[in-house]
Design a protein around this motif. Structure first.
Motif, PDB file in Angstrom:
ATOM      1  N   LEU A 314     -31.934  15.115  66.416  1.00 52.95           N
ATOM      2  CA  LEU A 314     -30.825  15.892  65.848  1.00 52.95           C
ATOM      3  C   LEU A 314     -30.909  15.961  64.329  1.00 52.95           C
ATOM      4  CD1 LEU A 314     -27.938  17.177  65.873  1.00 52.95           C
ATOM      5  CD2 LEU A 314     -27.040  14.848  65.992  1.00 52.95           C
ATOM      6  N   THR A 315     -31.147  14.834  63.680  1.00 49.61           N
ATOM      7  CA  THR A 315     -31.057  14.783  62.221  1.00 49.61           C
ATOM      8  C   THR A 315     -32.319  15.273  61.522  1.00 49.61           C
ATOM      9  OG1 THR A 315     -31.714  12.449  62.326  1.00 49.61           O
ATOM     10  CG2 THR A 315     -29.355  12.935  62.205  1.00 49.61           C
ATOM     11  N   GLY A 316     -33.492  14.904  62.046  1.00 54.64           N
ATOM     12  CA  GLY A 316     -34.733  15.195  61.345  1.00 54.64           C
ATOM     13  C   GLY A 316     -34.954  16.667  61.080  1.00 54.64           C
ATOM     14  N   ALA A 317     -34.575  17.512  62.011  1.00 56.48           N
ATOM     15  CA  ALA A 317     -34.828  18.948  61.871  1.00 56.48           C
ATOM     16  C   ALA A 317     -34.124  19.541  60.662  1.00 56.48           C
ATOM     17  CB  ALA A 317     -34.382  19.673  63.143  1.00 56.48           C
ATOM     18  N   ARG A 318     -33.044  18.888  60.200  1.00 61.68           N
ATOM     19  CA  ARG A 318     -32.302  19.424  59.048  1.00 61.68           C
ATOM     20  C   ARG A 318     -33.086  19.278  57.749  1.00 61.68           C
ATOM     21  NH1 ARG A 318     -29.817  19.499  64.032  1.00 61.68           N
ATOM     22  NH2 ARG A 318     -27.786  20.522  63.873  1.00 61.68           N
ATOM     23  N   VAL A 319     -34.017  18.343  57.689  1.00 64.66           N
ATOM     24  CA  VAL A 319     -34.834  18.189  56.487  1.00 64.66           C
ATOM     25  C   VAL A 319     -35.749  19.399  56.323  1.00 64.66           C
ATOM     26  CG1 VAL A 319     -36.588  16.783  55.332  1.00 64.66           C
ATOM     27  CG2 VAL A 319     -34.774  15.680  56.652  1.00 64.66           C
ATOM     28  N   TYR A 320     -36.441  19.779  57.373  1.00 56.69           N
ATOM     29  CA  TYR A 320     -37.372  20.914  57.300  1.00 56.69           C
ATOM     30  C   TYR A 320     -36.608  22.217  57.083  1.00 56.69           C
ATOM     31  CZ  TYR A 320     -38.813  17.159  60.401  1.00 56.69           C
ATOM     32  OH  TYR A 320     -38.961  15.940  60.993  1.00 56.69           O
ATOM     33  N   TYR A 321     -35.393  22.292  57.646  1.00 58.21           N
ATOM     34  CA  TYR A 321     -34.516  23.448  57.414  1.00 58.21           C
ATOM     35  C   TYR A 321     -34.208  23.588  55.926  1.00 58.21           C
ATOM     36  CZ  TYR A 321     -29.869  25.561  56.846  1.00 58.21           C
ATOM     37  OH  TYR A 321     -28.798  26.294  56.398  1.00 58.21           O
ATOM     38  N   ALA A 322     -33.847  22.476  55.273  1.00 60.58           N
ATOM     39  CA  ALA A 322     -33.534  22.511  53.842  1.00 60.58           C
ATOM     40  C   ALA A 322     -34.769  22.855  53.019  1.00 60.58           C
ATOM     41  CB  ALA A 322     -32.961  21.161  53.409  1.00 60.58           C
ATOM     42  N   MET A 323     -35.908  22.304  53.407  1.00 64.30           N
ATOM     43  CA  MET A 323     -37.146  22.610  52.696  1.00 64.30           C
ATOM     44  C   MET A 323     -37.502  24.093  52.831  1.00 64.30           C
ATOM     45  SD  MET A 323     -39.324  19.259  53.902  1.00 64.30           S
ATOM     46  CE  MET A 323     -40.881  19.770  53.178  1.00 64.30           C
ATOM     47  N   ALA A 324     -37.340  24.635  54.030  1.00 63.74           N
ATOM     48  CA  ALA A 324     -37.656  26.046  54.253  1.00 63.74           C
ATOM     49  C   ALA A 324     -36.747  26.954  53.441  1.00 63.74           C
ATOM     50  CB  ALA A 324     -37.555  26.372  55.737  1.00 63.74           C
ATOM     51  N   LYS A 325     -35.471  26.569  53.307  1.00 64.94           N
ATOM     52  CA  LYS A 325     -34.557  27.376  52.489  1.00 64.94           C
ATOM     53  C   LYS A 325     -35.001  27.416  51.029  1.00 64.94           C
ATOM     54  CE  LYS A 325     -30.196  27.647  52.957  1.00 64.94           C
ATOM     55  NZ  LYS A 325     -28.764  27.334  52.926  1.00 64.94           N
ATOM     56  N   ASP A 326     -35.691  26.348  50.596  1.00 63.99           N
ATOM     57  CA  ASP A 326     -36.194  26.298  49.227  1.00 63.99           C
ATOM     58  C   ASP A 326     -37.598  26.895  49.098  1.00 63.99           C
ATOM     59  OD1 ASP A 326     -33.896  25.104  48.363  1.00 63.99           O
ATOM     60  OD2 ASP A 326     -34.722  23.086  48.196  1.00 63.99           O
ATOM     61  N   GLY A 327     -38.117  27.476  50.191  1.00 60.08           N
ATOM     62  CA  GLY A 327     -39.448  28.048  50.152  1.00 60.08           C
ATOM     63  C   GLY A 327     -40.554  27.024  50.163  1.00 60.08           C
ATOM     64  N   LEU A 328     -40.273  25.824  50.722  1.00 60.33           N
ATOM     65  CA  LEU A 328     -41.260  24.747  50.731  1.00 60.33           C
ATOM     66  C   LEU A 328     -41.604  24.285  52.145  1.00 60.33           C
ATOM     67  CD1 LEU A 328     -39.983  22.636  47.687  1.00 60.33           C
ATOM     68  CD2 LEU A 328     -41.994  24.129  47.782  1.00 60.33           C
ATOM     69  N   PHE A 329     -41.386  25.164  53.111  1.00 61.14           N
ATOM     70  CA  PHE A 329     -41.784  24.886  54.490  1.00 61.14           C
ATOM     71  C   PHE A 329     -41.885  26.229  55.190  1.00 61.14           C
ATOM     72  CE2 PHE A 329     -41.256  22.881  58.774  1.00 61.14           C
ATOM     73  CZ  PHE A 329     -42.259  21.924  58.639  1.00 61.14           C
ATOM     74  N   PHE A 330     -42.341  26.208  56.434  1.00 63.93           N
ATOM     75  CA  PHE A 330     -42.502  27.466  57.163  1.00 63.93           C
ATOM     76  C   PHE A 330     -41.168  28.212  57.244  1.00 63.93           C
ATOM     77  CE2 PHE A 330     -45.693  24.489  58.847  1.00 63.93           C
ATOM     78  CZ  PHE A 330     -46.842  25.187  58.491  1.00 63.93           C
ATOM     79  N   LYS A 331     -41.187  29.476  56.851  1.00 59.71           N
ATOM     80  CA  LYS A 331     -39.960  30.254  56.675  1.00 59.71           C
ATOM     81  C   LYS A 331     -39.058  30.293  57.909  1.00 59.71           C
ATOM     82  CE  LYS A 331     -38.464  34.531  54.430  1.00 59.71           C
ATOM     83  NZ  LYS A 331     -38.934  35.777  53.764  1.00 59.71           N
ATOM     84  N   PRO A 332     -39.605  30.410  59.136  1.00 56.59           N
ATOM     85  CA  PRO A 332     -38.721  30.448  60.313  1.00 56.59           C
ATOM     86  C   PRO A 332     -37.816  29.224  60.449  1.00 56.59           C
ATOM     87  CG  PRO A 332     -40.916  31.203  60.904  1.00 56.59           C
ATOM     88  CD  PRO A 332     -41.016  30.660  59.518  1.00 56.59           C
ATOM     89  N   ALA A 333     -38.217  28.103  59.847  1.00 57.74           N
ATOM     90  CA  ALA A 333     -37.403  26.889  59.943  1.00 57.74           C
ATOM     91  C   ALA A 333     -36.078  27.018  59.216  1.00 57.74           C
ATOM     92  CB  ALA A 333     -38.179  25.690  59.400  1.00 57.74           C
ATOM     93  N   SER A 334     -35.942  28.033  58.362  1.00 58.12           N
ATOM     94  CA  SER A 334     -34.704  28.213  57.594  1.00 58.12           C
ATOM     95  C   SER A 334     -33.638  28.982  58.372  1.00 58.12           C
ATOM     96  CB  SER A 334     -34.994  28.950  56.288  1.00 58.12           C
ATOM     97  OG  SER A 334     -35.398  30.296  56.548  1.00 58.12           O
ATOM     98  N   LYS A 335     -33.953  29.444  59.573  1.00 59.64           N
ATOM     99  CA  LYS A 335     -33.018  30.242  60.365  1.00 59.64           C
ATOM    100  C   LYS A 335     -32.195  29.370  61.303  1.00 59.64           C
ATOM    101  CE  LYS A 335     -34.833  33.919  58.527  1.00 59.64           C
ATOM    102  NZ  LYS A 335     -34.098  34.663  57.475  1.00 59.64           N
ATOM    103  N   LEU A 336     -30.943  29.743  61.486  1.00 59.87           N
ATOM    104  CA  LEU A 336     -30.055  29.062  62.423  1.00 59.87           C
ATOM    105  C   LEU A 336     -29.824  29.948  63.637  1.00 59.87           C
ATOM    106  CD1 LEU A 336     -27.325  27.669  59.978  1.00 59.87           C
ATOM    107  CD2 LEU A 336     -29.394  26.529  60.781  1.00 59.87           C
TER     108      LEU A 336
END
Length: 456
Positions: A314-336
């Motif tokens: 549950l918690t770990g996925a939010r890290v990659y989500y935050a990184m993706a929003k900053d353009g520092l991870f795969f872009k699809p991870a920023s979508k909800l």
């Protein structure tokens, strides 16, 4: 069209249960055996757990100040990015994705399957399917897939599952303590097990071994910081985040210490040191209740690992989500998804955890990153002091208790452990740093690929 900002749905109880559920896995039932072999005497075993409790609670108090000041999804990734530079945050997030979170998910999934095998013998690391994957690996993968899909739902629903399992395993640990003390008082235990309490002499070498021995207890108590990853979905985070961190970590560490008192009260330290496959928890229950104790412990560990698995997924996925929003991870991870949940991020995390299970390399990799993880903790706690100096006017709804002593004590103890690791377990230190620095080229790659993304 998917949203980009999660809704706030977790209350104080949910947050506290998430911390406790993520912390309590299988470690408390295993690591005391190795600790006892390293430090030799009951007093030193208890001192390991006492200092671990101080570090964990003091670390949580420091993180509480940062979480209240930056109540955004991503937690430690956000803190390190804000305090130092985005590359520090990225390297932490990179390590979380490549092994810290995903490797833990893989290890806990296998632990769940292994203890399920007590009741279903066909589930074993030796039973292969098509000569490619064991039945134990298949069940571990199935558990990860099930809980990953379960966490696609609204976070409040996932929190309800977490609360149920956490209440079950906390209650079970409390019963072990009560039953163990009762059994001890009625003749199964002996205060003579605590003698000799301390070593005859203390040397720099023995203290170095002591510090290195703390690795097992520290990482049995780890994942307390995971609540900061999901800070963006906590109601009134400026109050609930620091309070839940204090309640969650304090409660778990008190239970852990009492469980170890019971271990030593019922079992001579020589038996703890030689527990089969380090399963001191199972040995305790067998000693007190025979074969029934063995099965009860297996059920408890299955509940514990399943609940822990849910929390860290549950918690770990939010890290990659935050990184993706900053353009520092795969872009699809920023979508909800429609439930305001980062489903793409969850799938990426689950897929890599499954790769680690199939590779069988996650246990050694987890050993290697221990040193690097401690360094990230030291950087983050030290960041409390840095921010007090560089941003004195930053709004701080919660300020760490007894500043600056609380962060300074953590830093001193943390440095003691890291130096002890370098001296006594050097082979487990440098590979972790190599893994961290392998993230540097990926940092620049993501910046190039998604340079149009602006940090939110």
């Amino acid at each position: 069209m998917s949203n980009t900002n999660p809704s706030k749905k977790l209350n104080l109880l949910d947050s506290s249960m998430l911390i406790m559920g993520s912390m309590i896995g299988s470690g408390i039932f295993l690591v005391t055996s190795a600790i006892a072999r390293d430090v030799q005497t009951p007093g030193m075993v208890l001192l390991v757990w006492l200092i671990t409790a101080v570090m964990t609670v003091f670390g949580a108090l420091c993180y509480g100040e940062l979480a209240a000041a930056f109540p955004n999804a991503g937690g430690q990734y956000v803190f390190l990015s804000k305090i130092y530079h985005k590359i520090f945050g990225f390297l932490y997030g990179w390590t979380v994705f490549t092994i810290i979170q995903t490797g833990t998910i893989a290890a806990v999934g296998i632990a769940f399957a292994r203890f399920t095998g007590v009741f279903v013998p066909v589930i074993s690391s030796k039973n292969m399917v098509l000569g490619l994957v064991s039945t134990e690996q298949l069940l571990g993968i199935a558990a990860i897939v099930l809980l990953t899909l379960s966490n696609f739902r609204a976070v409040k629903s996932s929190a309800l599952v977490q609360n149920i399992f956490t209440i079950g395993k906390v209650g079970s640990l409390v019963l072990i303590v009560v039953f163990g003390l009762w059994a001890g008082f009625t003749g199964a235990g002996s205060v003579e097990n605590f003698e000799p309490m301390w070593p005859d002499t203390f040397t720099l070498i023995s203290w170095g071994v002591f510090g290195a021995a703390m690795v097992g207890s520290l990482f049995s108590a780890d994942a307390w910081n995971n609540i900061t990853y999901i800070a963006g979905e906590v109601e009134n985070p400026k109050r609930n985040l620091p309070l839940s961190m204090l309640l969650g970590t304090g409660g778990v560490m008190l239970i852990y210490f009492l469980v170890n008192v019971v271990y030593l009260y019922i079992l001579p330290i020589a038996k703890i040191q030689t527990a089969p496959e380090d399963r001191v928890g199972t040995l305790l229950m067998e000693t007190m209740a025979g074969n029934y104790g063995l099965y009860l412990m297996a059920i408890l560990i299955m509940i514990s690992t399943f609940g822990c698995l849910n929390g860290i997924i549950l918690t770990g996925a939010r890290v990659y989500y935050a990184m993706a929003k900053d353009g520092l991870f795969f872009k699809p991870a920023s979508k909800l998804n429609k439930h305001d949940v980062p489903a793409n991020s969850l799938m990426m995390q689950g897929a890599w955890a499954i790769v680690l299970i199939l590779s069988g390399s996650y246990n050694s990799l987890l050993d290697y990153v221990i040193f690097a993880v401690l360094l990230f903790y030291l950087l983050t706690v030290g960041g409390v002091i840095v921010l007090r100096r560089t941003q004195p006017d930053l709004p701080r709804p919660y300020k760490v208790f007894a500043y600056p002593f609380t962060p300074l004590i953590y830093l001193v103890l943390g440095l003691f452990v890291t130096i002890s690791l370098v001296i006594n377990k050097f082979e487990n230190t440098y590979p972790g740093l190599i893994l961290v620095f392998l993230g540097v080229p990926f940092y620049f790659l993501f910046r190039y690929l998604y340079r149009e993304n602006k940090p939110s």
